[in-house]
Write a protein that holds these residues in place. Structure first.
Motif, PDB file in Angstrom:
ATOM      1  N   LEU A 137      60.742  97.244  54.461  1.00  3.39           N
ATOM      2  CA  LEU A 137      62.001  97.285  53.733  1.00  3.39           C
ATOM      3  C   LEU A 137      61.651  97.439  52.263  1.00  3.39           C
ATOM      4  CD1 LEU A 137      65.122  96.919  53.605  1.00  3.39           C
ATOM      5  CD2 LEU A 137      64.665  94.494  53.174  1.00  3.39           C
ATOM      6  N   MET A 138      62.155  98.510  51.655  1.00  3.73           N
ATOM      7  CA  MET A 138      61.863  98.811  50.259  1.00  3.73           C
ATOM      8  C   MET A 138      63.109  98.642  49.397  1.00  3.73           C
ATOM      9  SD  MET A 138      58.648  99.865  50.279  1.00  3.73           S
ATOM     10  CE  MET A 138      58.514 100.706  48.701  1.00  3.73           C
ATOM     11  N   ASP A 139      62.936  98.084  48.200  1.00  6.25           N
ATOM     12  CA  ASP A 139      63.978  98.044  47.191  1.00  6.25           C
ATOM     13  C   ASP A 139      63.921  99.402  46.497  1.00  6.25           C
ATOM     14  OD1 ASP A 139      65.221  97.852  44.610  1.00  6.25           O
ATOM     15  OD2 ASP A 139      65.134  95.669  44.770  1.00  6.25           O
ATOM     16  N   ALA A 140      64.961 100.196  46.657  1.00  2.29           N
ATOM     17  CA  ALA A 140      64.947 101.570  46.154  1.00  2.29           C
ATOM     18  C   ALA A 140      64.996 101.654  44.632  1.00  2.29           C
ATOM     19  CB  ALA A 140      66.112 102.361  46.753  1.00  2.29           C
ATOM     20  N   GLN A 141      65.623 100.670  43.977  1.00  7.63           N
ATOM     21  CA  GLN A 141      65.708 100.714  42.525  1.00  7.63           C
ATOM     22  C   GLN A 141      64.447 100.180  41.850  1.00  7.63           C
ATOM     23  OE1 GLN A 141      68.992  99.212  43.759  1.00  7.63           O
ATOM     24  NE2 GLN A 141      69.752 101.298  43.828  1.00  7.63           N
ATOM     25  N   LYS A 142      63.876  99.131  42.389  1.00  7.89           N
ATOM     26  CA  LYS A 142      62.697  98.506  41.781  1.00  7.89           C
ATOM     27  C   LYS A 142      61.379  99.036  42.351  1.00  7.89           C
ATOM     28  CE  LYS A 142      64.978  95.781  39.110  1.00  7.89           C
ATOM     29  NZ  LYS A 142      64.929  95.879  37.682  1.00  7.89           N
ATOM     30  N   VAL A 143      61.474  99.876  43.367  1.00  6.12           N
ATOM     31  CA  VAL A 143      60.305 100.478  44.006  1.00  6.12           C
ATOM     32  C   VAL A 143      59.303  99.391  44.411  1.00  6.12           C
ATOM     33  CG1 VAL A 143      58.644 102.357  43.907  1.00  6.12           C
ATOM     34  CG2 VAL A 143      60.673 102.437  42.461  1.00  6.12           C
ATOM     35  N   LYS A 144      59.819  98.417  45.143  1.00  6.54           N
ATOM     36  CA  LYS A 144      58.985  97.314  45.618  1.00  6.54           C
ATOM     37  C   LYS A 144      59.187  97.119  47.110  1.00  6.54           C
ATOM     38  CE  LYS A 144      58.841  94.580  41.441  1.00  6.54           C
ATOM     39  NZ  LYS A 144      58.952  93.265  40.858  1.00  6.54           N
ATOM     40  N   ILE A 145      58.122  96.709  47.759  1.00  3.84           N
ATOM     41  CA  ILE A 145      58.223  96.325  49.163  1.00  3.84           C
ATOM     42  C   ILE A 145      58.785  94.912  49.197  1.00  3.84           C
ATOM     43  CG2 ILE A 145      56.965  95.851  51.293  1.00  3.84           C
ATOM     44  CD1 ILE A 145      54.823  97.858  50.288  1.00  3.84           C
ATOM     45  N   LEU A 146      59.932  94.747  49.845  1.00  2.04           N
ATOM     46  CA  LEU A 146      60.545  93.426  49.965  1.00  2.04           C
ATOM     47  C   LEU A 146      60.026  92.683  51.183  1.00  2.04           C
ATOM     48  CD1 LEU A 146      64.241  94.239  49.063  1.00  2.04           C
ATOM     49  CD2 LEU A 146      62.454  93.266  47.594  1.00  2.04           C
ATOM     50  N   GLU A 147      59.801  93.417  52.250  1.00  5.27           N
ATOM     51  CA  GLU A 147      59.326  92.798  53.491  1.00  5.27           C
ATOM     52  C   GLU A 147      58.642  93.864  54.317  1.00  5.27           C
ATOM     53  OE1 GLU A 147      58.165  90.108  55.468  1.00  5.27           O
ATOM     54  OE2 GLU A 147      59.987  89.175  54.704  1.00  5.27           O
ATOM     55  N   VAL A 167      63.730  94.139  63.293  1.00 13.35           N
ATOM     56  CA  VAL A 167      64.722  94.637  62.334  1.00 13.35           C
ATOM     57  C   VAL A 167      65.394  93.472  61.612  1.00 13.35           C
ATOM     58  CG1 VAL A 167      66.965  95.809  62.135  1.00 13.35           C
ATOM     59  CG2 VAL A 167      65.123  96.842  63.475  1.00 13.35           C
ATOM     60  N   LYS A 168      65.778  92.456  62.363  1.00 17.58           N
ATOM     61  CA  LYS A 168      66.435  91.296  61.748  1.00 17.58           C
ATOM     62  C   LYS A 168      65.509  90.638  60.731  1.00 17.58           C
ATOM     63  CE  LYS A 168      69.018  87.124  62.724  1.00 17.58           C
ATOM     64  NZ  LYS A 168      69.593  86.268  63.746  1.00 17.58           N
ATOM     65  N   LYS A 169      64.245  90.493  61.080  1.00 17.03           N
ATOM     66  CA  LYS A 169      63.290  89.846  60.186  1.00 17.03           C
ATOM     67  C   LYS A 169      63.145  90.607  58.874  1.00 17.03           C
ATOM     68  CE  LYS A 169      58.612  88.278  59.555  1.00 17.03           C
ATOM     69  NZ  LYS A 169      57.240  88.310  59.969  1.00 17.03           N
ATOM     70  N   ILE A 170      62.963  91.913  58.948  1.00 20.25           N
ATOM     71  CA  ILE A 170      62.692  92.645  57.701  1.00 20.25           C
ATOM     72  C   ILE A 170      63.949  92.912  56.874  1.00 20.25           C
ATOM     73  CG2 ILE A 170      60.606  93.715  58.626  1.00 20.25           C
ATOM     74  CD1 ILE A 170      62.254  96.402  58.359  1.00 20.25           C
ATOM     75  N   THR A 171      65.131  92.909  57.468  1.00 24.46           N
ATOM     76  CA  THR A 171      66.341  93.227  56.701  1.00 24.46           C
ATOM     77  C   THR A 171      67.041  92.006  56.119  1.00 24.46           C
ATOM     78  OG1 THR A 171      67.706  93.226  58.698  1.00 24.46           O
ATOM     79  CG2 THR A 171      66.812  95.356  57.965  1.00 24.46           C
ATOM     80  N   THR A 172      66.742  90.831  56.599  1.00 18.70           N
ATOM     81  CA  THR A 172      67.431  89.634  56.124  1.00 18.70           C
ATOM     82  C   THR A 172      67.210  89.400  54.643  1.00 18.70           C
ATOM     83  OG1 THR A 172      67.337  88.639  58.309  1.00 18.70           O
ATOM     84  CG2 THR A 172      67.678  87.143  56.470  1.00 18.70           C
ATOM     85  N   ILE A 173      65.999  89.582  54.158  1.00 17.04           N
ATOM     86  CA  ILE A 173      65.698  89.320  52.749  1.00 17.04           C
ATOM     87  C   ILE A 173      66.512  90.209  51.809  1.00 17.04           C
ATOM     88  CG2 ILE A 173      63.690  90.856  52.647  1.00 17.04           C
ATOM     89  CD1 ILE A 173      62.411  88.781  50.752  1.00 17.04           C
ATOM     90  N   GLY A 174      66.657  91.472  52.140  1.00 21.36           N
ATOM     91  CA  GLY A 174      67.414  92.381  51.278  1.00 21.36           C
ATOM     92  C   GLY A 174      68.883  92.006  51.200  1.00 21.36           C
TER      93      GLY A 174
END
Length: 195
Positions: free
Chosen positions: A133-143, A164-171
Protein backbone atom coordinates in the motif's frame (compact mmCIF):
# COMPACT_ATOMS: atom_id res chain seq x y z
CA UNK A 1 2.19 14.45 -30.13
CA UNK A 2 5.19 14.28 -27.81
CA UNK A 3 5.20 12.00 -24.78
CA UNK A 4 4.71 15.00 -22.44
CA UNK A 5 1.63 16.17 -24.35
CA UNK A 6 0.13 12.68 -24.28
CA UNK A 7 0.82 12.37 -20.54
CA UNK A 8 -0.74 15.81 -19.92
CA UNK A 9 -3.85 14.82 -21.91
CA UNK A 10 -3.98 11.54 -19.97
CA UNK A 11 -3.83 13.47 -16.69
CA UNK A 12 -6.73 15.71 -17.73
CA UNK A 13 -8.75 12.67 -18.81
CA UNK A 14 -7.93 10.83 -15.59
CA UNK A 15 -8.91 13.82 -13.40
CA UNK A 16 -12.28 13.95 -15.16
CA UNK A 17 -12.62 10.20 -14.68
CA UNK A 18 -11.81 10.52 -10.98
CA UNK A 19 -14.64 13.04 -10.57
CA UNK A 20 -16.98 10.74 -12.45
CA UNK A 21 -15.86 7.77 -10.34
CA UNK A 22 -16.65 9.68 -7.16
CA UNK A 23 -20.14 10.54 -8.43
CA UNK A 24 -20.72 6.96 -9.58
CA UNK A 25 -19.53 5.55 -6.25
CA UNK A 26 -22.25 7.51 -4.44
CA UNK A 27 -24.88 5.90 -6.68
CA UNK A 28 -23.79 2.31 -6.06
CA UNK A 29 -26.00 -0.11 -4.13
CA UNK A 30 -25.71 -0.96 -0.41
CA UNK A 31 -22.46 -2.95 -0.19
CA UNK A 32 -20.62 -0.40 -2.28
CA UNK A 33 -21.70 2.74 -0.40
CA UNK A 34 -18.84 5.04 0.64
CA UNK A 35 -18.49 8.11 2.80
CA UNK A 36 -18.31 11.27 0.69
CA UNK A 37 -14.74 11.81 1.81
CA UNK A 38 -13.56 8.23 1.22
CA UNK A 39 -10.03 8.31 -0.19
CA UNK A 40 -9.47 7.01 -3.71
CA UNK A 41 -7.32 3.90 -4.01
CA UNK A 42 -6.05 2.52 -7.30
CA UNK A 43 -5.26 -1.17 -7.59
CA UNK A 44 -2.65 -1.66 -10.30
CA UNK A 45 -2.39 -5.02 -12.05
CA UNK A 46 -0.38 -7.57 -10.12
CA UNK A 47 2.84 -8.50 -11.89
CA UNK A 48 3.06 -12.18 -12.84
CA UNK A 49 6.39 -13.56 -11.68
CA UNK A 50 8.07 -16.94 -12.12
CA UNK A 51 5.60 -19.74 -12.81
CA UNK A 52 2.48 -17.57 -13.13
CA UNK A 53 0.56 -16.74 -16.30
CA UNK A 54 -0.74 -13.22 -16.93
CA UNK A 55 -4.32 -14.54 -16.74
CA UNK A 56 -3.86 -15.84 -13.18
CA UNK A 57 -2.36 -12.50 -12.08
CA UNK A 58 -5.29 -10.68 -13.73
CA UNK A 59 -7.83 -12.80 -11.87
CA UNK A 60 -6.07 -12.25 -8.57
CA UNK A 61 -5.99 -8.50 -9.27
CA UNK A 62 -9.78 -8.57 -9.68
CA UNK A 63 -10.10 -10.42 -6.36
CA UNK A 64 -7.95 -7.77 -4.65
CA UNK A 65 -10.09 -4.97 -6.17
CA UNK A 66 -13.29 -6.64 -4.98
CA UNK A 67 -11.89 -7.19 -1.49
CA UNK A 68 -10.81 -3.54 -1.15
CA UNK A 69 -14.25 -2.50 -2.39
CA UNK A 70 -15.97 -4.86 0.06
CA UNK A 71 -14.21 -3.15 2.99
CA UNK A 72 -16.11 0.04 2.08
CA UNK A 73 -13.31 2.40 3.17
CA UNK A 74 -12.14 3.55 -0.26
CA UNK A 75 -13.35 4.60 -3.67
CA UNK A 76 -11.63 1.86 -5.67
CA UNK A 77 -10.36 2.09 -9.24
CA UNK A 78 -8.68 -0.80 -11.04
CA UNK A 79 -6.04 -0.52 -13.74
CA UNK A 80 -8.50 -1.91 -16.29
CA UNK A 81 -10.87 0.93 -15.37
CA UNK A 82 -8.05 3.38 -16.09
CA UNK A 83 -7.30 1.70 -19.41
CA UNK A 84 -10.91 2.18 -20.50
CA UNK A 85 -10.79 5.87 -19.58
CA UNK A 86 -7.74 6.62 -21.72
CA UNK A 87 -7.70 7.26 -25.43
CA UNK A 88 -5.89 4.81 -27.67
CA UNK A 89 -2.82 7.07 -27.99
CA UNK A 90 -2.64 7.75 -24.25
CA UNK A 91 -3.02 4.05 -23.54
CA UNK A 92 -0.25 3.22 -26.01
CA UNK A 93 2.12 5.70 -24.31
CA UNK A 94 1.32 4.48 -20.78
CA UNK A 95 0.91 0.76 -21.52
CA UNK A 96 4.40 -0.16 -20.36
CA UNK A 97 3.96 1.73 -17.10
CA UNK A 98 5.05 -0.53 -14.28
CA UNK A 99 7.82 1.29 -12.45
CA UNK A 100 6.99 3.14 -9.25
CA UNK A 101 7.48 6.66 -10.65
CA UNK A 102 5.00 5.97 -13.46
CA UNK A 103 2.43 4.48 -11.04
CA UNK A 104 2.80 7.53 -8.78
CA UNK A 105 2.16 9.88 -11.72
CA UNK A 106 -1.00 8.01 -12.68
CA UNK A 107 -2.25 7.91 -9.08
CA UNK A 108 -1.55 11.63 -8.73
CA UNK A 109 -3.37 12.42 -11.97
CA UNK A 110 -6.40 10.55 -10.65
CA UNK A 111 -6.28 12.42 -7.36
CA UNK A 112 -5.79 9.08 -5.61
CA UNK A 113 -4.53 9.12 -2.04
CA UNK A 114 -3.29 5.55 -2.20
CA UNK A 115 -2.48 2.74 -4.56
CA UNK A 116 -1.72 -0.95 -4.31
CA UNK A 117 0.92 -2.70 -6.35
CA UNK A 118 2.10 -6.26 -6.03
CA UNK A 119 3.06 -9.52 -7.62
CA UNK A 120 2.17 -13.20 -7.78
CA UNK A 121 4.76 -15.91 -8.31
CA UNK A 122 5.61 -19.53 -7.60
CA UNK A 123 8.59 -20.80 -5.62
CA UNK A 124 8.78 -24.57 -5.61
CA UNK A 125 5.37 -25.83 -4.52
CA UNK A 126 4.21 -22.52 -3.01
CA UNK A 127 2.50 -19.34 -4.18
CA UNK A 128 4.16 -16.08 -3.19
CA UNK A 129 1.92 -13.00 -3.17
CA UNK A 130 3.24 -9.56 -2.31
CA UNK A 131 1.13 -6.44 -1.87
CA UNK A 132 2.22 -2.90 -1.01
CA UNK A 133 0.00 0.00 0.00
CA UNK A 134 1.58 3.25 -1.17
CA UNK A 135 0.79 6.83 -0.16
CA UNK A 136 0.53 8.44 -3.59
CA UNK A 137 1.20 12.00 -2.40
CA UNK A 138 4.12 11.31 -0.06
CA UNK A 139 5.56 8.48 -2.18
CA UNK A 140 5.95 6.23 0.84
CA UNK A 141 5.20 2.61 1.49
CA UNK A 142 2.58 2.56 4.24
CA UNK A 143 2.28 -1.20 4.55
CA UNK A 144 3.54 -4.28 2.82
CA UNK A 145 3.08 -7.97 3.32
CA UNK A 146 3.93 -11.23 1.64
CA UNK A 147 1.85 -14.38 1.69
CA UNK A 148 3.59 -17.71 1.15
CA UNK A 149 1.20 -20.63 0.95
CA UNK A 150 0.74 -24.01 -0.62
CA UNK A 151 0.30 -23.97 -4.40
CA UNK A 152 -3.44 -24.43 -4.30
CA UNK A 153 -5.60 -21.84 -6.06
CA UNK A 154 -8.50 -22.33 -3.64
CA UNK A 155 -6.24 -21.69 -0.66
CA UNK A 156 -4.81 -18.63 -2.41
CA UNK A 157 -8.23 -17.12 -3.08
CA UNK A 158 -9.32 -17.70 0.53
CA UNK A 159 -6.18 -16.02 1.90
CA UNK A 160 -6.50 -12.78 -0.09
CA UNK A 161 -9.22 -11.08 2.05
CA UNK A 162 -7.02 -11.19 5.16
CA UNK A 163 -4.01 -9.83 3.27
CA UNK A 164 -6.03 -7.00 1.72
CA UNK A 165 -7.58 -6.06 5.07
CA UNK A 166 -4.17 -5.99 6.74
CA UNK A 167 -2.47 -3.73 4.21
CA UNK A 168 -5.40 -1.32 3.64
CA UNK A 169 -6.39 -0.65 7.25
CA UNK A 170 -3.49 1.72 7.93
CA UNK A 171 -4.31 3.99 4.99
CA UNK A 172 -7.99 4.30 5.85
CA UNK A 173 -7.17 4.93 9.52
CA UNK A 174 -4.67 7.67 8.65
CA UNK A 175 -7.13 9.29 6.25
CA UNK A 176 -9.87 9.27 8.91
CA UNK A 177 -7.53 10.86 11.51
CA UNK A 178 -6.45 13.56 9.05
CA UNK A 179 -10.07 14.31 8.12
CA UNK A 180 -11.11 14.50 11.80
CA UNK A 181 -8.21 16.85 12.60
CA UNK A 182 -9.10 19.03 9.62
CA UNK A 183 -12.75 19.15 10.70
CA UNK A 184 -11.71 20.24 14.20
CA UNK A 185 -9.61 23.03 12.66
CA UNK A 186 -12.20 23.94 10.02
CA UNK A 187 -9.75 23.23 7.20
CA UNK A 188 -9.47 20.75 4.34
CA UNK A 189 -7.92 17.39 5.19
CA UNK A 190 -4.17 17.38 4.59
CA UNK A 191 -2.43 14.75 2.52
CA UNK A 192 -1.97 11.55 4.46
CA UNK A 193 1.55 10.39 5.19
CA UNK A 194 3.15 7.47 6.93
CA UNK A 195 4.20 8.07 10.53
Amino acid sequence: YGAETVLLEACVTLRKAASAALVISTLLPAGAARAADAPTLIVFDLVPEKGVERGAANLLTEIVINEVNRLGRYTVIGQKDLDKMLTWEQNKQLKGCSDTSCLIQIAGAMGASFYIEGSLGVMGDQFVVTLKLMDAQKVKILERDTLILEKNEGTLVKAIPGLVKKITTIGADQHAKAAAAAADNGTAAPAVSAT
